[in-house]
Design an enzyme around this catalytic site. Structure first.
Site, PDB file in Angstrom:
ATOM      1  N   GLU A 218       0.846  -1.193   0.000  1.00  0.00           N
ATOM      2  CA  GLU A 218       0.000   0.000   0.000  1.00  0.00           C
ATOM      3  C   GLU A 218       0.881   1.242   0.000  1.00  0.00           C
ATOM      4  O   GLU A 218       2.069   1.149   0.304  1.00  0.00           O
ATOM      5  CB  GLU A 218      -0.909  -0.007   1.232  1.00  0.00           C
ATOM      6  CG  GLU A 218      -0.130   0.120   2.522  1.00  0.00           C
ATOM      7  CD  GLU A 218      -0.855  -0.440   3.740  1.00  0.00           C
ATOM      8  OE1 GLU A 218      -1.596  -1.419   3.595  1.00  0.00           O
ATOM      9  OE2 GLU A 218      -0.637   0.110   4.830  1.00  0.00           O
TER      10      GLU A 218
ATOM     11  N   LYS B   2       2.813   4.590   1.064  1.00  0.00           N
ATOM     12  CA  LYS B   2       3.294   5.157   2.320  1.00  0.00           C
ATOM     13  C   LYS B   2       2.894   6.625   2.292  1.00  0.00           C
ATOM     14  O   LYS B   2       3.405   7.397   1.493  1.00  0.00           O
ATOM     15  CB  LYS B   2       4.805   5.009   2.427  1.00  0.00           C
ATOM     16  CG  LYS B   2       5.367   5.507   3.745  1.00  0.00           C
ATOM     17  CD  LYS B   2       6.807   5.047   3.920  1.00  0.00           C
ATOM     18  CE  LYS B   2       7.346   5.330   5.304  1.00  0.00           C
ATOM     19  NZ  LYS B   2       7.637   6.727   5.546  1.00  0.00           N
TER      20      LYS B   2
ATOM     21  N   LYS C 167      11.329   2.896  -0.751  1.00  0.00           N
ATOM     22  CA  LYS C 167      11.440   4.303  -1.136  1.00  0.00           C
ATOM     23  C   LYS C 167      11.570   4.412  -2.646  1.00  0.00           C
ATOM     24  O   LYS C 167      12.389   3.722  -3.249  1.00  0.00           O
ATOM     25  CB  LYS C 167      12.664   4.922  -0.452  1.00  0.00           C
ATOM     26  CG  LYS C 167      12.508   5.032   1.063  1.00  0.00           C
ATOM     27  CD  LYS C 167      11.521   6.135   1.420  1.00  0.00           C
ATOM     28  CE  LYS C 167      11.211   6.170   2.892  1.00  0.00           C
ATOM     29  NZ  LYS C 167      11.867   7.209   3.628  1.00  0.00           N
TER      30      LYS C 167
ATOM     31  N   CYS D 243      52.001   3.712  -5.506  1.00  0.00           N
ATOM     32  CA  CYS D 243      51.224   4.146  -4.346  1.00  0.00           C
ATOM     33  C   CYS D 243      51.322   5.668  -4.178  1.00  0.00           C
ATOM     34  O   CYS D 243      52.422   6.210  -4.136  1.00  0.00           O
ATOM     35  CB  CYS D 243      51.730   3.460  -3.083  1.00  0.00           C
ATOM     36  SG  CYS D 243      50.953   4.103  -1.598  1.00  0.00           S
TER      37      CYS D 243
ATOM     38  N   CYS E 178      53.899   1.611   4.567  1.00  0.00           N
ATOM     39  CA  CYS E 178      53.265   2.722   3.846  1.00  0.00           C
ATOM     40  C   CYS E 178      52.537   3.643   4.846  1.00  0.00           C
ATOM     41  O   CYS E 178      51.672   3.195   5.579  1.00  0.00           O
ATOM     42  CB  CYS E 178      52.289   2.143   2.826  1.00  0.00           C
ATOM     43  SG  CYS E 178      51.267   3.374   2.027  1.00  0.00           S
TER      44      CYS E 178
HETATM   45  P1  AMP Z   1       9.530   6.333   9.062  1.00  0.00           P
HETATM   46  O1  AMP Z   1       9.051   7.249  10.164  1.00  0.00           O
HETATM   47  O2  AMP Z   1       9.989   7.030   7.851  1.00  0.00           O
HETATM   48  O3  AMP Z   1      10.414   5.246   9.537  1.00  0.00           O
HETATM   49  O4  AMP Z   1       8.247   5.582   8.540  1.00  0.00           O
HETATM   50  C1  AMP Z   1       7.360   5.029   9.426  1.00  0.00           C
HETATM   51  C2  AMP Z   1       6.096   5.823   9.378  1.00  0.00           C
HETATM   52  O5  AMP Z   1       5.493   5.738   8.112  1.00  0.00           O
HETATM   53  C3  AMP Z   1       5.056   5.287  10.297  1.00  0.00           C
HETATM   54  O6  AMP Z   1       5.226   5.725  11.600  1.00  0.00           O
HETATM   55  C4  AMP Z   1       3.809   5.860   9.688  1.00  0.00           C
HETATM   56  O7  AMP Z   1       3.524   7.102  10.283  1.00  0.00           O
HETATM   57  C5  AMP Z   1       4.165   6.141   8.246  1.00  0.00           C
HETATM   58  N1  AMP Z   1       3.295   5.478   7.271  1.00  0.00           N
HETATM   59  C6  AMP Z   1       2.750   6.087   6.214  1.00  0.00           C
HETATM   60  N2  AMP Z   1       1.991   5.246   5.502  1.00  0.00           N
HETATM   61  C7  AMP Z   1       2.048   4.043   6.112  1.00  0.00           C
HETATM   62  C8  AMP Z   1       1.458   2.778   5.849  1.00  0.00           C
HETATM   63  N3  AMP Z   1       0.670   2.558   4.787  1.00  0.00           N
HETATM   64  N4  AMP Z   1       1.743   1.771   6.699  1.00  0.00           N
HETATM   65  C9  AMP Z   1       2.559   1.973   7.762  1.00  0.00           C
HETATM   66  N5  AMP Z   1       3.122   3.149   8.063  1.00  0.00           N
HETATM   67  C10 AMP Z   1       2.893   4.185   7.244  1.00  0.00           C
HETATM   68 ZN    ZN Z   2      51.941   2.790  -0.064  1.00  0.00          ZN
END
Ligand code: AMP
Ligand code: ZN
Length: 699
Positions: free
Chosen positions: A134, A136, A344, A438, A461
């Protein structure tokens, strides 16, 4: 979600209510009015499909408000009038989450996803894991608690264990139902997690409006969302058009206190369906259940382009193990759940000019080309220097001095050069001249056939000495307090250090006379160096900087020898008999001890008082199987005593806690376990183990 019949019922009821000219303060009538308004809130804020005009909606709302204020006894906590809170919040109270609110681990490519898949299969001991994928959402996280179907609390993430109580602000958000029919699912108390966001189009409109009024425009939707969520005036939260999208059930209990996440709720998808059916905004239309990790990757790719037209900011996707049982088997670290990972989207790229290439000599003599580029800002940092790895890398990418290079950096990952833009070449480009000598000591460089790297083989070295000493004093090696990289470089330049053992013969009186050194810092340095004579054997082994021998290998080996000098006598065969040691590592160790300079170094260190043997007290902490994990024992233990249990945890690098809390990873139960077990079962992140499970873990 309202069924078709319910929707028809409310549509009819709306007409009836709007047609009235006299409104009586009867409880049934008020309930109808409330339910109808809640229904229209859902149509408007969750579905974005209103069926009445704003004018009619306002009319219904005004009637409700009038009757309620004339008859306060008829007011209920789920009344839509309650969204418009009175007064300002002076300070947010801190409240404990029912389960820890963790971060997510990041991944950037298919390889990372494959690793994740492999790990989850290992942890769950299965061949097949189903994943939910899903978006983020890039907003501000929120945790909502409902009890008896009523919203009783809303909190920010805070430090993960406790957050700010922002209930009044949350109530002002129309997409958060004040009442949700969880009881239909046998749920009495529930904590759900989600993200508060501002839709892109709404954000843009808001900014246009502010510009028109001469107000300062907001920087980005995400910061605006998180700021608005914590304003002192709940009406501000409402005015900023915040929306909540819920994507996780972190706690669910029936009236008898049973943990439904372990019993009735079977999968992440199932949880999302429940949230959807209870009237929340969820990612249900954007998510997909995938049968394998390749499908996960494919689905993510389709989103990589889709996200630009999606009306909510996303910086990636989240991949979650679908089965809740498997999620529990995976467990969590203190930082992130092991059953989920964020992906990401494509790294950010930038163009820059390659000014020159410098060559750095590492502690093992490897010569690494480093690109010096025109400083360029990328993903939050300015980059001016990037490793080019080795000669092959340069020739494969055909990188030339003066080329325009494409620099990439994904998240916190080290930047690297993707390639060059050939179309921008002007003719001023010329090849990188790889040295055959070197750069530090001028010895001829050598390159074994099977390797990509050129090395300086000169044991004296200076560049290597510098890196070797820096490695020797570093955290994972001898961990010498008060002696960092800069200090080492200074002492080498001043001639105090020519080889590692000189660390133990520093001229402290002279150092005291140097600029920047005071009695205190010199004493610190002295204490740190004295202290390092007493380190466990594996640290010394790692500190020597033998190629391919890092922390883990050093620990593996030191468990099998009595003294460092035993190693000098071992053959490749002897070494490969040790678990975890392959021929490459063994060769490297044998080679190291073949060099008389190295054996001399060890004899010197020994003579200077540095520990060279495997002492019993170090052997006890030899294992780190339980590193970073927390344990608690309860009930009457059959297979070991409490003391022994404690010892076993500590010997294996784990930590004991004194009570059940969200920080606890494992509860080990003996017979007749009581309240601790009951308490632990309410915290989904805690894994309950039998004594046998525990013994298996450390076996
Ligand atoms: P990060 O803070 O960057 O490590 O990411 C974690 C955070 O992503 C979580 O605490 C959530 O607030 C956020 N997040 C956004 N969308 C989602 C999702 N679909 N599932 C889980 N976490 C999510
Ligand atoms: Zn060297």
């Amino acid at each position: 979600m309202y069924s078709i019949e319910e929707q028809q019922k409310f549509n009819a009821l709306t007409q009836k209510l709007l047609g009235k000219s006299v409104y009586l303060a009867l409880p049934e009538f008020i309930q109808d009015l409330r339910n109808t308004i809640n229904y229209h809130d859902w149509r408007y804020y969750v579905l974005s499909e209103p069926v009445i005009t704003d004018y009619d909606y306002d009319k219904l709302f005004a009637v409700l408000k009038r009757i309620e204020s004339a008859n306060p006894s008829l007011q209920t906590p789920d009344s839509p009038t309650q969204r418009v809170a009175r007064g300002l919040t002076s300070e947010f109270e801190s409240v404990q989450h029912l389960a820890a609110m963790l971060s997510l681990e990041n991944s950037y490519n298919q390889g990372d996803l494959n690793d994740f898949d492999r790990k989850t299969k290992e942890l769950t001991n299965t061949e097949h894991t189903e994943y939910c994928v899903e978006p983020k959402f890039d907003g501000s996280s929120i945790a909502l608690v409902y009890e008896n179907d009523l919203l009783v609390r809303a909190a920010t993430r805070g430090d993960g264990t406790a957050g700010d109580d922002i209930t009044n602000n949350a109530k002002a958000l129309p997409s958060i139902p004040l009442r949700a029919p969880f009881s239909k699912y046998g749920i009495h108390k529930i904590e759900i997690r989600g993200e508060v966001i501002i839709q892109r189009s709404v954000f843009e409109k808001m900014n246009e409006e502010r510009k028109r009024k001469g107000e300062k425009v907001f920087q980005n939707a995400r910061n605006t969302a998180s700021g608005s969520l914590r304003t002192k005036d709940p009406n501000e939260s409402r005015a900023r058009n915040l929306e909540a999208i819920l994507y996780h059930i972190s706690f669910a209990e029936d009236a008898g206190g049973n943990n439904l996440l372990k019993e009735k709720l079977v999968s992440h998808f199932h949880c999302i369906e429940i949230l959807y059916n209870c009237g929340f905004k969820t990612p249900i239309h954007e998510m997909r259940v995938c049968q394998n990790i390749d499908d996960v990757h494919l689905f993510i790719q389709t989103w990589d382009s889709k996200r630009h037209i999606f009306n909510i900011d996303t910086d990636g996707m989240v991949v979650k193990v679908n089965s809740l049982q498997q999620q529990q088997q995976c467990g969590s670290t203190t930082h992130h759940p092991r059953w989920a990972i964020a992906y990401k989207f494509a790294a950010k790229q930038a163009h820059s000019k390659l000014l020159k290439v410098e060559f750095q000599v590492g502690r093992t003599g490897a010569v690494t080309p480093v690109a010096k580029i025109e400083p360029v800002p990328l993903a939050g940092v300015t980059i001016s220097s990037i490793s080019l790895h080795n000669e092959d890398f340069i020739s494969e990418k055909d990188i030339k001095i003066n080329d325009t290079v494409i620099v990439e950096r994904a998240g916190e990952v080290i930047p690297y050069i993707v390639g060059v833009v050939e179309t921008l070449r002007t003719g001023a480009e010329y090849p990188v001249d790889f040295p055959r000598q070197c750069p530090s000591c001028n010895s001829p460089l050598i390159k074994p056939d099977e390797e990509a790297v050129w090395r300086c083989d000169n044991a004296d070295c200076p560049a290597q000495t510098e890196e070797r000493v820096i490695h020797y004093v570093s955290k994972d090696a001898m961990d010498i307090d008060g002696c960092g990289r800069e200090t080492v470089i200074e002492f080498i330049q001043r001639g105090y250090i020519k080889t590692i053992e000189d660390l133990y013969r520093l001229p402290y009186e002279q150092i005291l006379g140097l600029e920047g050194w005071k009695e205190k810092s010199v004493n610190n340095l002295k204490a740190g160096i004295e202290d390092s004579k007493n380190r466990p054997l594996w640290r010394l082994l790692n500190a020597l900087g033998i190629r391919h021998v890092g922390v883990t290998t050093s620990k593996d080996i030191s468990n099998h020898i009595h003294s460092i000098f035993d190693l000098a006598k071992m053959s490749v065969d002897d070494l490969t008999n040790i678990e975890g040691i392959g021929p490459k590592v063994a060769q490297s160790i044998v080679g190291f001890f073949h060099n008389s300079g190295n054996t001399h170094l060890l004899e010197e260190l020994h003579a200077l008082g540095v520990n060279t043997i495997n002492r019993a007290e170090d052997a006890r902490s030899k294992n780190n199987k339980l590193e970073g994990k927390t344990f608690l024992f309860t009930g009457s233990l059959q297979q070991f005593t409490r003391d022994r249990a404690k010892q076993l945890v500590e010997e294996n690098g784990g930590k004991l806690l004194s009570g059940v809390s969200a920080n606890l990873n494992y509860l080990v139960v003996g017979e007749d376990a009581g309240s601790k077990l009951a308490k632990a079962q309410k915290i989904p992140s805690i894994i309950v183990l039998s004594e046998d499970d525990f013994l298996n873990m450390i076996a």
